[in-house]
Write a protein that holds these residues in place. Structure first.
Motif, PDB file in Angstrom:
ATOM      1  N   VAL A 188       0.850  -1.197   0.000  1.00 28.66           N
ATOM      2  CA  VAL A 188       0.000   0.000   0.000  1.00 28.66           C
ATOM      3  C   VAL A 188       0.880   1.239   0.000  1.00 28.66           C
ATOM      4  N   GLY A 189       1.924   1.188  -0.828  1.00 26.37           N
ATOM      5  CA  GLY A 189       2.754   2.371  -1.036  1.00 26.37           C
ATOM      6  C   GLY A 189       2.065   3.285  -2.034  1.00 26.37           C
ATOM      7  N   ASN A 190       2.836   4.105  -2.708  1.00 30.42           N
ATOM      8  CA  ASN A 190       2.242   5.069  -3.630  1.00 30.42           C
ATOM      9  C   ASN A 190       1.395   4.409  -4.711  1.00 30.42           C
ATOM     10  N   LEU A 191       1.948   3.364  -5.347  1.00 27.42           N
ATOM     11  CA  LEU A 191       1.227   2.709  -6.431  1.00 27.42           C
ATOM     12  C   LEU A 191       0.019   1.938  -5.927  1.00 27.42           C
ATOM     13  N   GLY A 192       0.225   1.152  -4.883  1.00 23.25           N
ATOM     14  CA  GLY A 192      -0.889   0.377  -4.344  1.00 23.25           C
ATOM     15  C   GLY A 192      -2.012   1.276  -3.865  1.00 23.25           C
ATOM     16  N   HIS A 193      -1.645   2.343  -3.186  1.00 23.04           N
ATOM     17  CA  HIS A 193      -2.633   3.312  -2.693  1.00 23.04           C
ATOM     18  C   HIS A 193      -3.395   3.926  -3.864  1.00 23.04           C
ATOM     19  N   ALA A 194      -2.672   4.298  -4.921  1.00 30.68           N
ATOM     20  CA  ALA A 194      -3.306   4.922  -6.080  1.00 30.68           C
ATOM     21  C   ALA A 194      -4.247   3.959  -6.790  1.00 30.68           C
ATOM     22  N   LEU A 195      -3.845   2.703  -6.913  1.00 29.61           N
ATOM     23  CA  LEU A 195      -4.702   1.720  -7.561  1.00 29.61           C
ATOM     24  C   LEU A 195      -6.008   1.535  -6.793  1.00 29.61           C
ATOM     25  N   ILE A 196      -5.894   1.381  -5.489  1.00 31.32           N
ATOM     26  CA  ILE A 196      -7.092   1.164  -4.674  1.00 31.32           C
ATOM     27  C   ILE A 196      -8.025   2.367  -4.747  1.00 31.32           C
ATOM     28  N   GLN A 197      -7.441   3.555  -4.689  1.00 34.67           N
ATOM     29  CA  GLN A 197      -8.242   4.773  -4.651  1.00 34.67           C
ATOM     30  C   GLN A 197      -8.843   5.140  -6.004  1.00 34.67           C
ATOM     31  N   ASN A 198      -8.107   4.893  -7.071  1.00 29.07           N
ATOM     32  CA  ASN A 198      -8.493   5.475  -8.354  1.00 29.07           C
ATOM     33  C   ASN A 198      -8.885   4.488  -9.447  1.00 29.07           C
ATOM     34  N   PHE A 199      -8.347   3.274  -9.405  1.00 27.86           N
ATOM     35  CA  PHE A 199      -8.691   2.330 -10.461  1.00 27.86           C
ATOM     36  C   PHE A 199     -10.053   1.721 -10.178  1.00 27.86           C
ATOM     37  N   LYS A 200     -10.909   1.699 -11.188  1.00 32.74           N
ATOM     38  CA  LYS A 200     -12.281   1.209 -11.016  1.00 32.74           C
ATOM     39  C   LYS A 200     -12.327  -0.307 -11.171  1.00 32.74           C
ATOM     40  N   PHE A 201     -11.863  -0.999 -10.137  1.00 32.71           N
ATOM     41  CA  PHE A 201     -11.879  -2.459 -10.171  1.00 32.71           C
ATOM     42  C   PHE A 201     -13.291  -2.987 -10.416  1.00 32.71           C
ATOM     43  N   GLY A 202     -14.268  -2.393  -9.753  1.00 31.58           N
ATOM     44  CA  GLY A 202     -15.644  -2.868  -9.851  1.00 31.58           C
ATOM     45  C   GLY A 202     -16.188  -2.819 -11.257  1.00 31.58           C
ATOM     46  N   ASN A 203     -15.805  -1.816 -12.024  1.00 31.07           N
ATOM     47  CA  ASN A 203     -16.264  -1.709 -13.410  1.00 31.07           C
ATOM     48  C   ASN A 203     -15.704  -2.818 -14.278  1.00 31.07           C
ATOM     49  N   ASN A 204     -14.685  -3.477 -13.785  1.00 31.03           N
ATOM     50  CA  ASN A 204     -14.053  -4.566 -14.530  1.00 31.03           C
ATOM     51  C   ASN A 204     -14.324  -5.923 -13.888  1.00 31.03           C
ATOM     52  N   GLY A 205     -15.336  -5.969 -13.062  1.00 31.97           N
ATOM     53  CA  GLY A 205     -15.770  -7.241 -12.505  1.00 31.97           C
ATOM     54  C   GLY A 205     -14.923  -7.785 -11.377  1.00 31.97           C
ATOM     55  N   VAL A 206     -14.134  -6.932 -10.727  1.00 32.85           N
ATOM     56  CA  VAL A 206     -13.255  -7.382  -9.636  1.00 32.85           C
ATOM     57  C   VAL A 206     -13.561  -6.584  -8.372  1.00 32.85           C
ATOM     58  N   ARG A 207     -13.698  -7.280  -7.273  1.00 33.88           N
ATOM     59  CA  ARG A 207     -13.971  -6.633  -5.992  1.00 33.88           C
ATOM     60  C   ARG A 207     -12.755  -6.785  -5.079  1.00 33.88           C
ATOM     61  N   VAL A 208     -12.105  -5.661  -4.756  1.00 33.06           N
ATOM     62  CA  VAL A 208     -10.972  -5.692  -3.828  1.00 33.06           C
ATOM     63  C   VAL A 208     -11.511  -5.768  -2.407  1.00 33.06           C
ATOM     64  N   GLU A 209     -11.056  -6.766  -1.655  1.00 28.41           N
ATOM     65  CA  GLU A 209     -11.594  -6.982  -0.317  1.00 28.41           C
ATOM     66  C   GLU A 209     -10.618  -6.677   0.795  1.00 28.41           C
TER      67      GLU A 209
END
Length: 220
Positions: free
Chosen positions: A93-114
């Motif tokens: 959950v560094g810069n990249l991990g934080h940015a992915l979680i916050q900004n990438f729309k996983f849900g729109n691509n059928g993936v739920r981050v838990e």
């Protein structure tokens, strides 16, 4: 009607997300149907290429009508597994991990981050984008207790192989790797690894803008 084809080339598979994205944009614009030639022109492909790609999975169009945008989008989404409820965890959950979680729309691509995992005491026990962050020491136990389909790796490259092995042992079926190292899991034939290298895309762009305007790339 879709058909199963285990021999679909990786080139065709990599074009499917492009089709899905473009059809989603067409749907948002209110487009009801589109011909293979119009779709190809918009995507920089030939009509023949599009028909061949889609034929790998069955017939979706009607001669003289073209493709129903909504229906084709749904069919391709189904092929891509968007409606299968894939779950994911993020390691790092560094810069990249934080940015992915916050900004990438996983849900729109059928993936739920838990869940997310890290070694930093300052972030362990917090949430990022409503996703709880746990100690990396809890990863193995978490994987035993929860079904996780995808592991997203954003840890330093030096520890990425070890993290990947832990994910494999925990039953993860796919790894999305951003650690800037090629992960090769020779003993995990049923686990798919997608290695993402941002530099590859940037260097490709660099090449394209650096070559002479009259260079068609066909020299040997």
């Amino acid at each position: 009607m879709k058909k199963s084809n285990s021999k679909v080339s990786i080139a065709v598979i990599r074009r499917l997300p492009r089709y899905y994205r473009h059809l989603s944009e067409l749907r948002q614009q209110g487009t009801v149907r589109i011909s293979s030639s119009a779709l190809g022109k918009a995507m920089g492909l030939t009509a023949s290429q599009i028909r061949q790609d889609l034929f790998c999975f069955g017939g979706f169009g009607q001669q003289g009508y073209g493709y129903n945008v909504e229906k084709l989008r749904e069919e391709i989404g189904d092929i891509l597994g968007i409606n299968r409820g894939h779950t994911a965890v993020v390691l790092g959950v560094g810069n990249l991990g934080h940015a992915l979680i916050q900004n990438f729309k996983f849900g729109n691509n059928g993936v739920r981050v838990e869940a997310a995992f890290d070694i930093d005491d300052d972030v362990i026990g917090t949430t990022v984008g409503n996703i709880p962050v746990y100690s990396i020491d809890e990863l193995d136990g978490y994987l035993v207790q929860h079904r996780v389909d995808i592991g997203v790796i954003t840890v330093p490259r030096s520890v990425a192989p070890v993290m990947a092995e832990r994910l494999v042992h925990g039953g993860v079926r796919g790894i999305w790797n951003f650690a800037n190292v090629e992960l090769k899991l020779e003993d995990a034939q049923n686990v798919v690894v997608e290695n993402v290298h941002f530099a590859d895309s940037l260097l490709t762009l660099s090449y394209m803008i650096s070559k002479p305007a009259n260079d068609d790339g066909d020299e040997e």
